[in-house]
Scaffold this active site. Sequence first.
Site, mmCIF file in Angstrom:
data_model
loop_
_atom_site.group_PDB
_atom_site.id
_atom_site.type_symbol
_atom_site.label_atom_id
_atom_site.label_comp_id
_atom_site.label_asym_id
_atom_site.label_seq_id
_atom_site.Cartn_x
_atom_site.Cartn_y
_atom_site.Cartn_z
ATOM 1 N N CYS A 186 21.518 85.279 -106.148
ATOM 2 C CA CYS A 186 20.723 84.268 -105.444
ATOM 3 C C CYS A 186 19.218 84.348 -105.719
ATOM 4 C CB CYS A 186 20.908 84.405 -103.931
ATOM 5 S SG CYS A 186 22.445 85.131 -103.382
ATOM 6 N N GLU A 224 15.207 61.189 -92.872
ATOM 7 C CA GLU A 224 15.364 60.209 -91.783
ATOM 8 C C GLU A 224 16.567 59.308 -92.021
ATOM 9 O OE1 GLU A 224 12.251 57.030 -91.453
ATOM 10 O OE2 GLU A 224 11.405 57.998 -93.214
ATOM 11 N N LYS A 247 18.052 83.935 -109.416
ATOM 12 C CA LYS A 247 18.475 82.569 -109.758
ATOM 13 C C LYS A 247 17.496 81.543 -109.204
ATOM 14 C CE LYS A 247 20.803 80.292 -107.023
ATOM 15 N NZ LYS A 247 22.178 80.220 -106.638
ATOM 16 N N TYR A 253 29.353 76.422 -109.278
ATOM 17 C CA TYR A 253 27.921 76.275 -109.015
ATOM 18 C C TYR A 253 27.074 77.166 -109.914
ATOM 19 C CZ TYR A 253 27.475 80.531 -106.127
ATOM 20 O OH TYR A 253 27.428 81.829 -105.685
ATOM 21 N N GLU A 302 24.173 75.540 -112.069
ATOM 22 C CA GLU A 302 22.784 75.936 -111.820
ATOM 23 C C GLU A 302 22.130 76.462 -113.098
ATOM 24 O OE1 GLU A 302 23.086 77.107 -107.082
ATOM 25 O OE2 GLU A 302 23.339 78.687 -108.555
ATOM 26 N N HIS A 334 9.308 60.287 -89.805
ATOM 27 C CA HIS A 334 8.895 59.329 -90.825
ATOM 28 C C HIS A 334 7.542 59.715 -91.425
ATOM 29 C CE1 HIS A 334 8.819 55.466 -92.814
ATOM 30 N NE2 HIS A 334 7.580 55.297 -92.385
ATOM 31 N N CYS A 350 23.256 89.640 -104.900
ATOM 32 C CA CYS A 350 22.332 88.612 -104.418
ATOM 33 C C CYS A 350 20.893 88.902 -104.843
ATOM 34 C CB CYS A 350 22.429 88.518 -102.893
ATOM 35 S SG CYS A 350 21.256 87.371 -102.199
#
Length: 462
Positions: free
Chosen positions: A48, A444, A51, A180, A184, A439, A43
């Site tokens: 991670c 939302e 990356k 992934y 990526e 908002h 990682c």
Amino acid sequence: MAGYDYDLFVIGGGSGGVRAARMAAALGKRVGIAEEYRFGGTCVIRGCVPKKLYVYASQFPEHFADAAGYGWTVPQASFDWQTLVANKDREISRLEAIYRKNVQGAGGETFQSRAMLVDPHVVHLLGEDRTVTADQVLIATGGRPAPHPALPGHEHCIFSNEAFDLKELPKAIMIEGGGYIAVEFANIFHGLGVDTTLVYRGKEILSRFDMDLRRMLHETMEKKGIKILCHAVSEWIRKRPDGRLDAVVTGGKVLTVDQVMLAIGRLPNTENMGLEGVGIEMTKTGAINVDQYSRTNVDNIWAIGDVTNRVQLTPVAIHEAMCFIETAFKGNPTAPDHDTIATAVFSQPEIGTVGLSEDEAIKRFSDVEVYRATFRPMRHTLSGRDEKMLMKLVVDSASKKVLGAHILGPDAGEMAQLLGIPLKAGLTKDDFDRTMAVHPTAAEELVTMYKPTYRLKDGERV
Ligand SMILES: Cc1cc2nc3c(=O)[nH]c(=O)nc-3n(C[C@H](O)[C@H](O)[C@H](O)COP(=O)(O)OP(=O)(O)OC[C@H]3O[C@@H](n4cnc5c(N)ncnc54)[C@H](O)[C@@H]3O)c2cc1C
């Protein structure tokens, strides 16, 4: 256990191993941990963290282009790969030191060494050429990219490990894989200006994700200029006299590129570790079999994280470590909970997802409502970028329980983290509906999709 050198010896200083070592040491246990490469593991060192830093780097060209609609004139930008690599190296070295220090600070002893088992209670530290004994042993050795020895010319290929540290940024790259990591990296290299082709043997990238997200991401990536060849594999790779590579893919198409990156899966790190010798049961692919508490078939030996091939994600390895500590050292047997794990793909646009995809939901529930919205995110109104966002909720019609939430668009990963809470709590669509919107945000939309877009009864759209 006074008879042993350690109460716990951990093999592997990655996400899971470091957490377990630190927690056990903080409980006052005598802990040793061996790491053969760099503390922090996949990682921190080559997963991670680097990356995500590269994802940020690769997004700047779009930010520069989008700025014009907001009145900015951005001078001609230039990019220096070596600066990015050097800055990334500085950051991961800083994190690596923190990881090691955290274990030591809690009272654990760290070893820079490969380790293997000689006996259920005896660990050989190859770097130090000595053995230590431990009451409990935890294997947290992670995984590595799967090689492709059957591919002629595979020796010319790189994997994600090497992609982080290339001496030069390639002009053209072919990436093989549809998971992934492949997706990526395709976005990273494309964003950095590399001519990028993604080759995937399946019918659509990112299997196991919701099909809507997969298709829309595919289309958006192609619109940006990433070439995606599905139903295709590389057949051979050949070095050309000019040093570049020719990659022949299904159908005879030849891609001339500077690098071929294979991202076709990962294998558990269990080779040459003495595991067979002590009788540890493994799967055909070498993953360690564990029970619900992460205990192997050998009573004092446990395994967590990628090496067990349950769910290969950092937070999962850490969670399994915490459960292991509860079980082994706190007298509180705790099984890791692998249900409803929120996750992200740091593609461009990003994916954030939690719970069941539409296809999974209709397999398990006879009546499913789908709430779906696509819209242009507000920031793209002035930037003029022709990119849509997708939000989708999959709901069990009978109980109104939200089974899945799927997002494609800016900050989808951040949203998935928060959606992980209501889905884990089993909240209903009514709970979403009575939640006030924030908002103006893209998120939302998640609480204002009042009417189902369509309904699926026994798998049929009604
Ligand atoms: C390119 C890439 C991107 C990723 N991105 C993400 C992401 O965005 N989000 C996410 O959640 N996960 C991501 N992951 C997955 C994540 O990195 C892993 O799930 C996680 O690191 C697993 O932790 P672990 O403790 O099981 O193993 P690891 O972190 O792999 O640690 C295992 C350690 O054991 C060491 N070791 C192996 N054998 C021995 C031995 N015999 N003796 C001593 N030491 C040994 C290794 O050197 C390694 O440091 C990514 C992975 C890759 C490859």
